[in-house]
Design a protein around this motif. Structure first.
Motif, short mmCIF file in Angstrom:
data_model
loop_
_atom_site.label_atom_id
_atom_site.label_comp_id
_atom_site.label_asym_id
_atom_site.label_seq_id
_atom_site.Cartn_x
_atom_site.Cartn_y
_atom_site.Cartn_z
N LYS A 27 0.82 -1.21 0.00
CA LYS A 27 0.00 0.00 0.00
C LYS A 27 0.86 1.26 0.00
O LYS A 27 0.45 2.30 -0.53
CB LYS A 27 -0.95 -0.01 1.19
CG LYS A 27 -2.08 -1.03 1.09
CD LYS A 27 -3.09 -0.84 2.18
CE LYS A 27 -4.16 -1.93 2.18
NZ LYS A 27 -4.84 -2.11 0.94
N ALA A 28 2.06 1.18 0.58
CA ALA A 28 2.95 2.34 0.59
C ALA A 28 3.51 2.63 -0.80
O ALA A 28 3.88 3.77 -1.11
CB ALA A 28 4.10 2.12 1.58
N ALA A 29 3.57 1.61 -1.65
CA ALA A 29 4.08 1.79 -3.01
C ALA A 29 3.00 2.28 -3.97
O ALA A 29 3.32 2.77 -5.06
CB ALA A 29 4.66 0.47 -3.53
N ALA A 30 1.74 2.14 -3.60
CA ALA A 30 0.64 2.46 -4.52
C ALA A 30 0.60 3.92 -4.96
O ALA A 30 0.43 4.19 -6.16
CB ALA A 30 -0.69 2.07 -3.88
N PRO A 31 0.75 4.91 -4.07
CA PRO A 31 0.62 6.31 -4.52
C PRO A 31 1.61 6.68 -5.62
O PRO A 31 1.22 7.35 -6.59
CB PRO A 31 0.88 7.11 -3.24
CG PRO A 31 0.46 6.21 -2.13
CD PRO A 31 0.87 4.84 -2.59
N LEU A 32 2.85 6.28 -5.50
CA LEU A 32 3.83 6.63 -6.52
C LEU A 32 3.47 6.00 -7.86
O LEU A 32 3.65 6.61 -8.92
CB LEU A 32 5.24 6.22 -6.09
CG LEU A 32 6.38 6.69 -6.99
CD1 LEU A 32 6.41 8.22 -7.08
CD2 LEU A 32 7.72 6.17 -6.49
#
Length: 214
Positions: A27-32
């Motif tokens: 989920k931390a990689a999703a925004p980028l």
């Protein structure tokens, strides 16, 4: 404008490579992925409008959509915890098309360094297909490290060299890229045979793929 996107592709590939080797939460990689995916859809749209019907410029911009759609697919999949087979099989399609763009760069526009870089990307997408589409999780660590290396070799470093006017000597650059890729990716093959201990097993995350330029 496409080169600006290439720089940020290096960033998203780096993050997704770390995701694959278990260093970044999905989920931390999703925004980028969503940010860069949006950029890689807006950029080719602008370039096609500005091309005034020039087939060569339109063809060069069209490849970028492959990556923009994939980044958006990945970002949404990570947030919604979707099964990875969709993006995996789409990666097979992109891997095949990437071979065509490699041929175009070698033959039509005589951009040999990016002809080699497209081969790098075709190989990476093929790995994504095997890991995500066919669920061959034994290749996850190998694919993660290939992704991290490609984030620098095919995106961030070329973008910075082009920005500074130091992307020169195309024949030598293409040869160096080809030799580097063969040597390094073969040297990483032992990772394909290494499995995590049972207590370290994590679900296979969804990676992304590089962006296009020519």
């Amino acid at each position: 404008m496409a080169i600006v996107g290439l720089l940020y592709v290096g960033a998203v590939l780096f993050i997704n490579g770390l995701l694959l080797i278990g260093r970044v939460d999905p989920k931390a990689a999703a925004p980028l992925n969503l940010f860069v995916g949006a950029l890689q859809v807006v950029t080719p749209t602008y370039l096609i409008i500005a091309a005034n019907g020039d087939p060569a410029l339109i063809a060069a911009a069209a490849g970028i959509y492959l990556f923009g759609f994939t980044y958006l697919y990945v970002g949404i999949g990570l947030l919604a915890n979707l099964d990875t087979t969709g993006v995996g099989w789409f990666s097979l399609f992109v891997a095949i098309v990437a071979l065509g763009f490699s041929y175009v760069n070698f033959q039509a526009v005589e951009n040999r360094p990016f002809g080699v870089i497209w081969l790098y990307w075709a190989f990476l997408w093929a790995l994504f297909f095997v890991v995500l589409g066919l669920k061959r999780e034994a290749l996850t660590q190998y694919t993660g490290w290939v992704t991290i290396i490609q984030s620098w070799v095919t995106a961030a470093i070329p973008a910075m060299l082009i920005f500074t006017g130091r992307w020169t000597n195309p024949n030598e650059t293409a040869l160096a890229l080809a030799i580097f890729g063969v040597v390094v990716f073969l040297a990483l093959l032992p990772l394909a045979r290494r499995r995590r201990a049972p207590e370290e097993v994590v679900p296979t995350p969804t990676p992304t793929v590089p962006a296009a330029t020519s």
